[in-house]
Motif scaffolding. Structure first.
Motif, PDB file in Angstrom:
ATOM      1  N   THR A   1       0.820  -1.216   0.000  1.00 14.55           N
ATOM      2  CA  THR A   1       0.000   0.000   0.000  1.00 14.55           C
ATOM      3  C   THR A   1       0.851   1.262   0.000  1.00 14.55           C
ATOM      4  O   THR A   1       0.595   2.202  -0.759  1.00 14.55           O
TER       5      THR A   1
ATOM      6  N   LEU B   1      -7.075  -2.888  -1.887  1.00 18.44           N
ATOM      7  CA  LEU B   1      -6.652  -2.254  -0.643  1.00 18.44           C
ATOM      8  C   LEU B   1      -7.845  -1.509  -0.055  1.00 18.44           C
ATOM      9  O   LEU B   1      -8.854  -1.319  -0.727  1.00 18.44           O
TER      10      LEU B   1
ATOM     11  N   THR C   1      -6.955   2.115   5.106  1.00 18.33           N
ATOM     12  CA  THR C   1      -5.502   1.951   5.042  1.00 18.33           C
ATOM     13  C   THR C   1      -4.870   3.125   4.311  1.00 18.33           C
ATOM     14  O   THR C   1      -3.795   3.589   4.696  1.00 18.33           O
ATOM     15  N   VAL C   2      -5.544   3.615   3.281  1.00 19.44           N
ATOM     16  CA  VAL C   2      -5.007   4.772   2.576  1.00 19.44           C
ATOM     17  C   VAL C   2      -4.989   5.987   3.508  1.00 19.44           C
ATOM     18  O   VAL C   2      -4.010   6.738   3.535  1.00 19.44           O
TER      19      VAL C   2
END
Lengths: 146, 146
Positions: free
Chosen positions: A21, A51, A55-56
């Motif tokens: 990521t 993803l 998480t980003v």
DNA sequence: TTAGATGCAAATGTTTTGCAGGGCT
DNA sequence: AGCCCTGCAAAACATTTGCATCTAA
């Protein structure tokens, strides 16, 4: 792919694990104008990368803490944007017609730090400058209408 | 109360009704550093003024559209702030230690419009400058610690 | 092996909106 | 009277967080 190595060094130098990521987010932002978390996520998602949005968010926050990205509030739309932190100092011009974001190499700030120190006793660490107006394209379009 | 009349003129000149909420919001923001909607609401609420949070949101939006207030994104906390639009041109220094917002009379921007036009073909309408660093108080506190 | 990363879902906080009632001109 | 403004509650968004699971070192 030379960027890959550059990114991996950036991460390991700061005791961050080299995860998929993080490298994907850096690839998207490198050489890009500032993007929202959702834009980063969508770009990767459309490229079939699996993803999670949260998480980003976490990735952008971590990379900003470590000085790899920079969080900027360019617009009034209530959405934060992140950009790849360049070693060069850059400002932005935002077009009021088409919302285009144009990087500006020159800096109008000059030696203003000295005035801040002497007049306000303020110790300047950084500054943000955003310039609003109309870009060449929008000026041309407006002229064509007349 | 001279401000009252000033505010009422501001409103009627723009075809806005002179309502209680609008005048209260203007009173709070006049001569104040930029405030969030919630801060404006709380200030009034603590002074026993009865009004609704959503009305303050709508009021700030309306007054901004009419050029009486200005919406600014000074911090990274994701909360918008509004300030009374002064005829004078002002920037802000934000202390990284205590988040104090200090108005700056001078403008580092200078004659940069000319460079924007000649180099980028960009027609500048306005600019925002935020300066980040440490204020006198925080510098003193840090020195005392040592 | 193990601290740190991630995914998912739920929670949080800010801002917007629909609608019915109230107030300004 | 008529339209704009407001209050309230619910909805819409952006962002954060808890927790179980996974993974890079």
């Amino acid at each position: 792919m030379p960027d890959q190595n550059e990114f991996e060094n950036l991460l390991t130098n700061r005791n961050l694990k080299r995860t998929k990521t993080r490298i994907l987010v850096l690839e998207v932002l490198k050489d890009s104008s500032p993007k929202t978390v959702d834009e980063i996520f969508s770009t990767l998602y459309q490229n079939h990368m699996k993803l999670s949005l949260s998480t980003v968010y976490r990735t952008c926050e971590t990379l900003t803490e470590k000085g790899i990205l920079s969080k900027v509030n360019l617009t009034d739309d209530g959405v934060a944007r992140y950009e790849y932190m360049k070693s060069e100092h850059t400002h932005h011009a935002i077009c009021l017609g088409c919302n285009k974001i144009i990087p500006i190499d020159d800096c109008p700030y000059g030696q203003f730090d000295q005035i801040m120190k002497s007049k306000y006793g303020f110790d300047v660490k950084s500054h943000h400058i955003e310039i609003y107006g109309y870009c060449q394209d929008c000026i041309r379009k407006r002229e064509e209408k007349e």
